[in-house]
Design a protein around this motif. Structure first.
Motif, PDB file in Angstrom:
ATOM      1  N   ALA A 227       0.854  -1.199   0.000  1.00  0.00           N
ATOM      2  CA  ALA A 227       0.000   0.000   0.000  1.00  0.00           C
ATOM      3  C   ALA A 227       0.880   1.235   0.000  1.00  0.00           C
ATOM      4  CB  ALA A 227      -0.911  -0.003   1.222  1.00  0.00           C
ATOM      5  N   SER A 228       0.286   2.369  -0.353  1.00  0.00           N
ATOM      6  CA  SER A 228       1.044   3.615  -0.359  1.00  0.00           C
ATOM      7  C   SER A 228       1.342   4.056   1.079  1.00  0.00           C
ATOM      8  CB  SER A 228       0.252   4.709  -1.068  1.00  0.00           C
ATOM      9  OG  SER A 228      -0.877   5.099  -0.286  1.00  0.00           O
ATOM     10  N   ARG A 229       2.371   4.877   1.229  1.00  0.00           N
ATOM     11  CA  ARG A 229       2.700   5.378   2.563  1.00  0.00           C
ATOM     12  C   ARG A 229       1.588   6.268   3.098  1.00  0.00           C
ATOM     13  NH1 ARG A 229       8.971   6.954   3.406  1.00  0.00           N
ATOM     14  NH2 ARG A 229       8.053   7.378   5.445  1.00  0.00           N
ATOM     15  N   ALA A 230       0.917   6.987   2.203  1.00  0.00           N
ATOM     16  CA  ALA A 230      -0.202   7.822   2.643  1.00  0.00           C
ATOM     17  C   ALA A 230      -1.325   6.961   3.212  1.00  0.00           C
ATOM     18  CB  ALA A 230      -0.721   8.658   1.481  1.00  0.00           C
ATOM     19  N   ALA A 231      -1.597   5.818   2.563  1.00  0.00           N
ATOM     20  CA  ALA A 231      -2.634   4.910   3.060  1.00  0.00           C
ATOM     21  C   ALA A 231      -2.225   4.312   4.396  1.00  0.00           C
ATOM     22  CB  ALA A 231      -2.895   3.804   2.041  1.00  0.00           C
ATOM     23  N   VAL A 232      -0.954   3.956   4.531  1.00  0.00           N
ATOM     24  CA  VAL A 232      -0.452   3.410   5.793  1.00  0.00           C
ATOM     25  C   VAL A 232      -0.585   4.447   6.902  1.00  0.00           C
ATOM     26  CG1 VAL A 232       1.627   2.655   7.030  1.00  0.00           C
ATOM     27  CG2 VAL A 232       1.104   1.729   4.750  1.00  0.00           C
ATOM     28  N   ARG A 233      -0.202   5.685   6.598  1.00  0.00           N
ATOM     29  CA  ARG A 233      -0.275   6.759   7.601  1.00  0.00           C
ATOM     30  C   ARG A 233      -1.724   6.940   8.065  1.00  0.00           C
ATOM     31  NH1 ARG A 233       1.636  10.567   4.587  1.00  0.00           N
ATOM     32  NH2 ARG A 233       3.768   9.781   4.896  1.00  0.00           N
ATOM     33  N   SER A 234      -2.655   6.915   7.124  1.00  0.00           N
ATOM     34  CA  SER A 234      -4.066   7.068   7.451  1.00  0.00           C
ATOM     35  C   SER A 234      -4.566   5.896   8.295  1.00  0.00           C
ATOM     36  CB  SER A 234      -4.891   7.183   6.168  1.00  0.00           C
ATOM     37  OG  SER A 234      -6.256   7.365   6.446  1.00  0.00           O
ATOM     38  N   ALA A 235      -4.126   4.676   7.950  1.00  0.00           N
ATOM     39  CA  ALA A 235      -4.531   3.492   8.713  1.00  0.00           C
ATOM     40  C   ALA A 235      -4.004   3.549  10.132  1.00  0.00           C
ATOM     41  CB  ALA A 235      -4.033   2.226   8.010  1.00  0.00           C
ATOM     42  N   LEU A 236      -2.752   3.989  10.289  1.00  0.00           N
ATOM     43  CA  LEU A 236      -2.168   4.095  11.622  1.00  0.00           C
ATOM     44  C   LEU A 236      -2.896   5.128  12.469  1.00  0.00           C
ATOM     45  CD1 LEU A 236       1.671   3.828  10.887  1.00  0.00           C
ATOM     46  CD2 LEU A 236       0.152   2.068  11.799  1.00  0.00           C
ATOM     47  N   LEU A 237      -3.360   6.194  11.828  1.00  0.00           N
ATOM     48  CA  LEU A 237      -4.127   7.203  12.557  1.00  0.00           C
ATOM     49  C   LEU A 237      -5.435   6.604  13.075  1.00  0.00           C
ATOM     50  CD1 LEU A 237      -4.592  10.089  13.499  1.00  0.00           C
ATOM     51  CD2 LEU A 237      -5.518  10.610  11.225  1.00  0.00           C
ATOM     52  N   GLU A 238      -6.089   5.819  12.228  1.00  0.00           N
ATOM     53  CA  GLU A 238      -7.346   5.186  12.654  1.00  0.00           C
ATOM     54  C   GLU A 238      -7.089   4.195  13.794  1.00  0.00           C
ATOM     55  OE1 GLU A 238     -11.094   2.697  10.739  1.00  0.00           O
ATOM     56  OE2 GLU A 238      -9.841   3.981   9.488  1.00  0.00           O
ATOM     57  N   LEU A 239      -6.005   3.445  13.700  1.00  0.00           N
ATOM     58  CA  LEU A 239      -5.678   2.477  14.749  1.00  0.00           C
ATOM     59  C   LEU A 239      -5.255   3.175  16.039  1.00  0.00           C
ATOM     60  CD1 LEU A 239      -3.822  -0.159  12.561  1.00  0.00           C
ATOM     61  CD2 LEU A 239      -6.098  -0.369  13.578  1.00  0.00           C
ATOM     62  N   THR A 240      -4.710   4.373  15.909  1.00  0.00           N
ATOM     63  CA  THR A 240      -4.406   5.179  17.101  1.00  0.00           C
ATOM     64  C   THR A 240      -5.703   5.576  17.795  1.00  0.00           C
ATOM     65  OG1 THR A 240      -2.365   6.037  16.111  1.00  0.00           O
ATOM     66  CG2 THR A 240      -3.307   7.299  17.944  1.00  0.00           C
ATOM     67  N   ASN A 241      -6.689   5.968  17.012  1.00  0.00           N
ATOM     68  CA  ASN A 241      -7.984   6.332  17.577  1.00  0.00           C
ATOM     69  C   ASN A 241      -8.658   5.140  18.245  1.00  0.00           C
ATOM     70  OD1 ASN A 241      -7.735   8.974  16.661  1.00  0.00           O
ATOM     71  ND2 ASN A 241      -8.777   8.558  14.724  1.00  0.00           N
ATOM     72  N   GLU A 242      -8.363   3.927  17.760  1.00  0.00           N
ATOM     73  CA  GLU A 242      -8.931   2.714  18.347  1.00  0.00           C
ATOM     74  C   GLU A 242      -8.194   2.288  19.609  1.00  0.00           C
ATOM     75  OE1 GLU A 242      -9.206  -0.496  15.582  1.00  0.00           O
ATOM     76  OE2 GLU A 242     -10.306   0.682  14.087  1.00  0.00           O
ATOM     77  N   GLY A 243      -7.012   2.850  19.849  1.00  0.00           N
ATOM     78  CA  GLY A 243      -6.249   2.476  21.027  1.00  0.00           C
ATOM     79  C   GLY A 243      -5.278   1.339  20.816  1.00  0.00           C
ATOM     80  N   LEU A 244      -5.112   0.886  19.566  1.00  0.00           N
ATOM     81  CA  LEU A 244      -4.170  -0.195  19.287  1.00  0.00           C
ATOM     82  C   LEU A 244      -2.750   0.324  19.038  1.00  0.00           C
ATOM     83  CD1 LEU A 244      -6.000  -2.728  16.941  1.00  0.00           C
ATOM     84  CD2 LEU A 244      -5.135  -3.142  19.237  1.00  0.00           C
ATOM     85  N   VAL A 245      -2.664   1.541  18.553  1.00  0.00           N
ATOM     86  CA  VAL A 245      -1.374   2.155  18.201  1.00  0.00           C
ATOM     87  C   VAL A 245      -1.243   3.461  18.973  1.00  0.00           C
ATOM     88  CG1 VAL A 245      -0.108   3.261  16.289  1.00  0.00           C
ATOM     89  CG2 VAL A 245      -1.303   1.083  15.916  1.00  0.00           C
ATOM     90  N   GLU A 246      -0.008   3.829  19.297  1.00  0.00           N
ATOM     91  CA  GLU A 246       0.234   5.140  19.903  1.00  0.00           C
ATOM     92  C   GLU A 246       1.339   5.832  19.142  1.00  0.00           C
ATOM     93  OE1 GLU A 246       1.447   4.817  23.942  1.00  0.00           O
ATOM     94  OE2 GLU A 246       3.007   3.329  23.546  1.00  0.00           O
ATOM     95  N   ARG A 247       1.269   7.145  19.091  1.00  0.00           N
ATOM     96  CA  ARG A 247       2.274   7.931  18.381  1.00  0.00           C
ATOM     97  C   ARG A 247       3.130   8.654  19.408  1.00  0.00           C
ATOM     98  NH1 ARG A 247       1.017   7.606  13.088  1.00  0.00           N
ATOM     99  NH2 ARG A 247       2.749   8.994  12.575  1.00  0.00           N
ATOM    100  N   ILE A 248       4.440   8.479  19.280  1.00  0.00           N
ATOM    101  CA  ILE A 248       5.404   9.087  20.189  1.00  0.00           C
ATOM    102  C   ILE A 248       6.088  10.242  19.460  1.00  0.00           C
ATOM    103  CG2 ILE A 248       7.383   8.684  21.685  1.00  0.00           C
ATOM    104  CD1 ILE A 248       4.887   7.054  22.407  1.00  0.00           C
ATOM    105  N   GLN A 249       6.108  11.397  20.079  1.00  0.00           N
ATOM    106  CA  GLN A 249       6.676  12.570  19.427  1.00  0.00           C
ATOM    107  C   GLN A 249       8.120  12.318  19.004  1.00  0.00           C
ATOM    108  OE1 GLN A 249       6.387  16.133  21.754  1.00  0.00           O
ATOM    109  NE2 GLN A 249       6.926  17.475  20.052  1.00  0.00           N
ATOM    110  N   ASN A 250       8.388  12.633  17.757  1.00  0.00           N
ATOM    111  CA  ASN A 250       9.722  12.489  17.147  1.00  0.00           C
ATOM    112  C   ASN A 250      10.176  11.038  16.993  1.00  0.00           C
ATOM    113  OD1 ASN A 250       9.978  15.327  17.074  1.00  0.00           O
ATOM    114  ND2 ASN A 250      10.756  15.344  19.182  1.00  0.00           N
ATOM    115  N   ARG A 251       9.278  10.071  17.300  1.00  0.00           N
ATOM    116  CA  ARG A 251       9.679   8.663  17.177  1.00  0.00           C
ATOM    117  C   ARG A 251       8.693   7.854  16.348  1.00  0.00           C
ATOM    118  NH1 ARG A 251      11.467   6.100  22.809  1.00  0.00           N
ATOM    119  NH2 ARG A 251      12.131   4.501  21.327  1.00  0.00           N
ATOM    120  N   GLY A 252       7.617   8.465  15.899  1.00  0.00           N
ATOM    121  CA  GLY A 252       6.656   7.766  15.061  1.00  0.00           C
ATOM    122  C   GLY A 252       5.667   6.926  15.847  1.00  0.00           C
TER     123      GLY A 252
END
Length: 223
Positions: free
Chosen positions: A44-69
């Motif tokens: 998949a494209s990186r844009a699609a991956v980024r969007s998917a990760l954002l949705e999974l962050t909203n679900e509580g499965l993924v977290e985003r760490i500042q400056n670490r992705g």
């Protein structure tokens, strides 16, 4: 939400594919999720991956760490117990609703799942039993038709399923949870909402106790 139509090479929606990979343990808690690597892995494209990760962050499965992705969010024991406490109420509601709504065909289906669960436990098929466990809870939600409760439970499932899966793999646990699941099935199939709700709540109380017991056994047993 992820990009409309964003799917992996197998045609599975990208968010679902990454979600299931996390749930199955392909990505472990605290593991970094690198967009370039995921783009290659899932086709998949990186844009699609980024969007998917954002949705999974909203679900509580993924977290985003500042400056670490992004990384897989580790759910601690106390939060897993809180999630199970909420599930106890909602699973009980769904079981009661299912007992009111279940059809003859669905009764036979649930009884068939119960027989398969017995066979999996007697045959030592822990993976099969874990899959049947998830299927039973899903069908109870669907039969009950309480859409709001179902949506909340599905979201909680994603956050807690690794604890549930590893608990199902714990020696002796399936033999304990099997009669609990059979009691839920019996309550629903006999059209007894009170019995079905009581059985569902008892099962989740047992899950909470088991989570605490396994954690107390020490680092070698922790979820």
């Amino acid at each position: 939400m992820a990009e409309d139509g964003a799917r992996n090479e197998a045609g599975v929606p990208l968010v679902e594919a990454i979600r299931e990979a996390i749930i199955r343990g392909e990505f472990v808690p605290n593991q970094r999720l690198v967009e370039a690597d995921l783009s290659t892995q899932f086709g998949a494209s990186r844009a699609a991956v980024r969007s998917a990760l954002l949705e999974l962050t909203n679900e509580g499965l993924v977290e985003r760490i500042q400056n670490r992705g992004a990384r897989v969010r580790a759910v601690p024991l106390d939060e897993a117990i809180e999630i199970s406490e909420v599930r106890m109420v909602l699973e009980g509601l769904c079981a009661a609703k299912a007992a009111e709504a279940v059809t003859g065909e669905e009764v036979r289906e649930l009884q068939g799942i119960g027989r398969s669960m017995r066979e999996a436990v007697s045959g030592g098929d822990l993976l099969g039993y874990s899959a049947l466990n998830q299927e039973l809870h899903r069908r109870v939600r669907e039969i009950g038709g309480q859409q709001t409760a179902s949506r909340v439970l599905e979201r909680l499932r994603g956050q807690n399923v690794r604890h549930q899966f590893r608990l199902a793999m714990h020696p002796g646990r399936p033999a304990v949870s099997l009669p609990e699941h059979l009691a839920i099935i019996d309550g629903i199939c006999t059209h007894d909402p009170e019995a079905a709700e009581r059985a569902a709540r008892a099962h989740l109380r047992s899950v909470i106790e088991a989570l605490r017991e396994v954690d107390a056994q020490g680092p070698g047993h922790r979820l």
